[in-house]
Design an enzyme around this catalytic site. Structure first.
Site, PDB file in Angstrom:
ATOM      1  N   TYR A 146       0.837  -1.130  -0.169  1.00 19.47           N
ATOM      2  CA  TYR A 146       0.149  -0.097  -0.100  1.00 19.47           C
ATOM      3  C   TYR A 146       0.835   1.282   0.069  1.00 19.47           C
ATOM      4  O   TYR A 146       0.409   2.343  -0.443  1.00 19.47           O
ATOM      5  CB  TYR A 146      -0.986   0.056   1.271  1.00 19.47           C
ATOM      6  CG  TYR A 146      -2.206  -0.619   1.163  1.00 19.47           C
ATOM      7  CD1 TYR A 146      -2.268  -2.154   0.932  1.00 19.47           C
ATOM      8  CD2 TYR A 146      -3.514  -0.085   1.132  1.00 19.47           C
ATOM      9  CE1 TYR A 146      -3.367  -2.887   0.904  1.00 19.47           C
ATOM     10  CE2 TYR A 146      -4.730  -0.777   0.866  1.00 19.47           C
ATOM     11  CZ  TYR A 146      -4.299  -2.025   0.827  1.00 19.47           C
ATOM     12  OH  TYR A 146      -5.659  -2.761   0.710  1.00 19.47           O
ATOM     13  N   LYS A 195       3.319 -15.452   2.939  1.00 15.52           N
ATOM     14  CA  LYS A 195       3.747 -16.188   1.753  1.00 15.52           C
ATOM     15  C   LYS A 195       5.214 -16.285   1.745  1.00 15.52           C
ATOM     16  O   LYS A 195       5.831 -16.034   0.576  1.00 15.52           O
ATOM     17  CB  LYS A 195       3.182 -15.302   0.404  1.00 15.52           C
ATOM     18  CG  LYS A 195       3.082 -16.090  -0.838  1.00 15.52           C
ATOM     19  CD  LYS A 195       2.136 -17.263  -1.032  1.00 15.52           C
ATOM     20  CE  LYS A 195       2.107 -17.844  -2.261  1.00 15.52           C
ATOM     21  NZ  LYS A 195       1.326 -19.211  -2.195  1.00 15.52           N
ATOM     22  N   ASP A 227      -2.536 -18.414   1.001  1.00 13.25           N
ATOM     23  CA  ASP A 227      -3.513 -19.034   0.329  1.00 13.25           C
ATOM     24  C   ASP A 227      -4.299 -20.205   1.064  1.00 13.25           C
ATOM     25  O   ASP A 227      -5.352 -20.488   1.049  1.00 13.25           O
ATOM     26  CB  ASP A 227      -2.805 -19.539  -1.099  1.00 13.25           C
ATOM     27  CG  ASP A 227      -1.616 -20.348  -0.783  1.00 13.25           C
ATOM     28  OD1 ASP A 227      -1.089 -20.293   0.299  1.00 13.25           O
ATOM     29  OD2 ASP A 227      -1.056 -21.021  -1.951  1.00 13.25           O
TER      30      ASP A 227
HETATM   31  C1  IPM Z   1     -10.195  -1.447   3.767  1.00 16.94           C
HETATM   32  C2  IPM Z   1     -10.455  -0.767   2.245  1.00 16.94           C
HETATM   33  C3  IPM Z   1      -9.274  -0.045   2.153  1.00 16.94           C
HETATM   34  C4  IPM Z   1      -8.078  -0.750   2.022  1.00 16.94           C
HETATM   35  C5  IPM Z   1      -9.527   0.866   0.580  1.00 16.94           C
HETATM   36  C6  IPM Z   1     -10.848   1.527   0.673  1.00 16.94           C
HETATM   37  C7  IPM Z   1      -8.246   1.458   0.342  1.00 16.94           C
HETATM   38  O1  IPM Z   1     -10.791  -1.837   1.394  1.00 16.94           O
HETATM   39  O2  IPM Z   1     -10.225  -0.549   4.641  1.00 16.94           O
HETATM   40  O3  IPM Z   1     -10.225  -2.635   3.897  1.00 16.94           O
HETATM   41  O4  IPM Z   1      -7.878  -1.461   1.267  1.00 16.94           O
HETATM   42  O5  IPM Z   1      -7.393  -0.817   3.260  1.00 16.94           O
END
Ligand code: IPM
Ligand code: MG
Length: 362
Positions: A146, A195, A227
């Site tokens: 992320y 993983k 998985d």
């Molecule tokens: C969550 C959501 C967010 C994430 C999105 C909206 C960016 O799916 O809080 O799980 O992926 O963290």
């Protein structure tokens, strides 16, 4: 007690579910003699529309100054909403990732348990879930894919996209400690999901988690490949107590875990840092298809408000009272459409909030 709570209603069903959570917090305020001061701030699509960015510096500053943040949901339909024509850093989700990072909320707790009243809504065969299940997903929230470097570049006549994934020992260690601490308050078991048969980040994850485990001889640790974990969640969810995992795996596994509780509308979450501060939000999205129709299930958001009382404000009795009121309302047979079963009474978002307040008593 007196508390400053920043409130982000967000997009889609966000405003309606947050209204119900605020209604419940107001009832708690009155019943237990507290003072909750709410300050509304914008984030996501609503903020893009009002100020051109998904999270303004002013909104972030208010969130930073508050004692806790209550959040609904952000984002729109990625196929049709004009927000998704914007560059990625100006889209609704960028606001969410920014606030998580800026507030340092590295530990995301997502509890998934089966209410006995919702056993019929669980898609798993009854014989596999006799006695229910009760797990806590501990998702790392400010690292991994992320927050790695991204690029999309032309190479040899075609586009090539890259997303980098990295984890440092300290990032893994601090979330591992949280997972083991929580396990001690539950059933003393941690399943660390990775993983490690493919990824270096996972091999480091496993090494650091093993090191932390030495300090918790009373907690049992097992490692599971992601998985396999996805499969085990629908095969034998009862085996899990605390699931510890990195950001992306936690995102995916928590949606899966929520579905086996009967509905994604039931799963709350707390995003915490080292101290008491936290941001509380349902694990589900903004469901733009049912926005403003009074159809949304506010329970995940109300349960998130209960988590806020418990984790940030130490108001354990108040949190338990909310959880009990929800249990009682389900016991009385009231259901929003997502958890509806024959013989139950279907109610909308607002009425569900009212019923929970009524069951809290004065
Ligand atoms: C969550 C959501 C967010 C994430 C999105 C909206 C960016 O799916 O809080 O799980 O992926 O963290
Ligand atoms: Mg998700």
């Amino acid at each position: 007690m007196k508390a400053n709570i920043a409130v982000i209603k967000g997009d889609g069903i966000g405003p309606e579910i947050v209204d119900e959570a605020m209604k419940v917090l107001r009832a708690i305020e009155k019943k237990y003699n507290h003072q909750f001061d709410f300050t509304q701030i914008l984030m996501g699509g609503a903020s893009i529309d009002a100020c051109g960015v998904p999270l303004s510096d002013e909104a972030l500053a208010i969130a930073k100054k508050s004692d806790a943040v209550l959040l609904g949901s952000i984002g729109g339909d990625t196929n049709t909403s004009p927000w998704y024509q914007l560059p990625p850093e100006l889209r609704p989700e960028a606001g969410l990732l920014k606030i998580r990072k800026e507030l340092g909320l590295f530990a995301n707790l997502r509890p998934a348990y089966l209410y006995e009243q919702l056993a019929d809504a669980c898609p798993i065969k009854p014989e596999l879930i006799k006695g229910g299940f009760d797990m806590m997903i501990m998702r790392e929230l400010t690292g991994g894919l992320y927050f790695g470097q991204r690029s999309t570049e032309m190479e040899d006549g075609q586009l090539v996209a890259r997303d980098a994934m990295s984890y440092s020992e300290s990032e893994i260690r601090r979330i591992a400690y949280r997972a083991f601490d929580i396990a001690r308050l539950r059933r003393n078991k941690v399943t660390s999901v990775d993983k490690a048969n493919v990824l270096d980040t996972s091999r480091l994850w496993r090494k650091v988690v093993n090191e932390v485990a030495v300090e918790y001889p009373d907690v049992s640790l097992e490692h599971m490949l992601v998985d396999n974990c996805a499969m085990q969640l629908v095969k034998n969810p009862q085996q899990f107590d605390v699931i510890l995992t990195e950001n992306m795996f936690g995102d995916i596994l928590s949606d899966e875990a929520s579905m086996i509780t009967g509905s994604i509308g039931m799963l709350s979450s707390a995003s915490l840092r080292e101290d008491k501060f936290g941001m509380y939000e349902p694990s589900h999205g903004s469901a733009p298809d049912i926005a403003s129709m009074d159809k949304a299930n506010p329970i995940a958001t109300i349960l998130s408000a209960a988590m806020m009382l418990r984790y940030t404000f130490n108001l354990v009795d108040e949190a338990a009272a909310i959880e009990k009121a929800i249990y009682d309302v389900l016991e009385q047979g009231y259901r929003t459409v997502d958890i509806f079963a024959p013989g139950c009474q279907q109610v909308g978002c607002r009425q569900m909030g009212d019923l929970i307040v009524e069951n809290l008593g004065d």
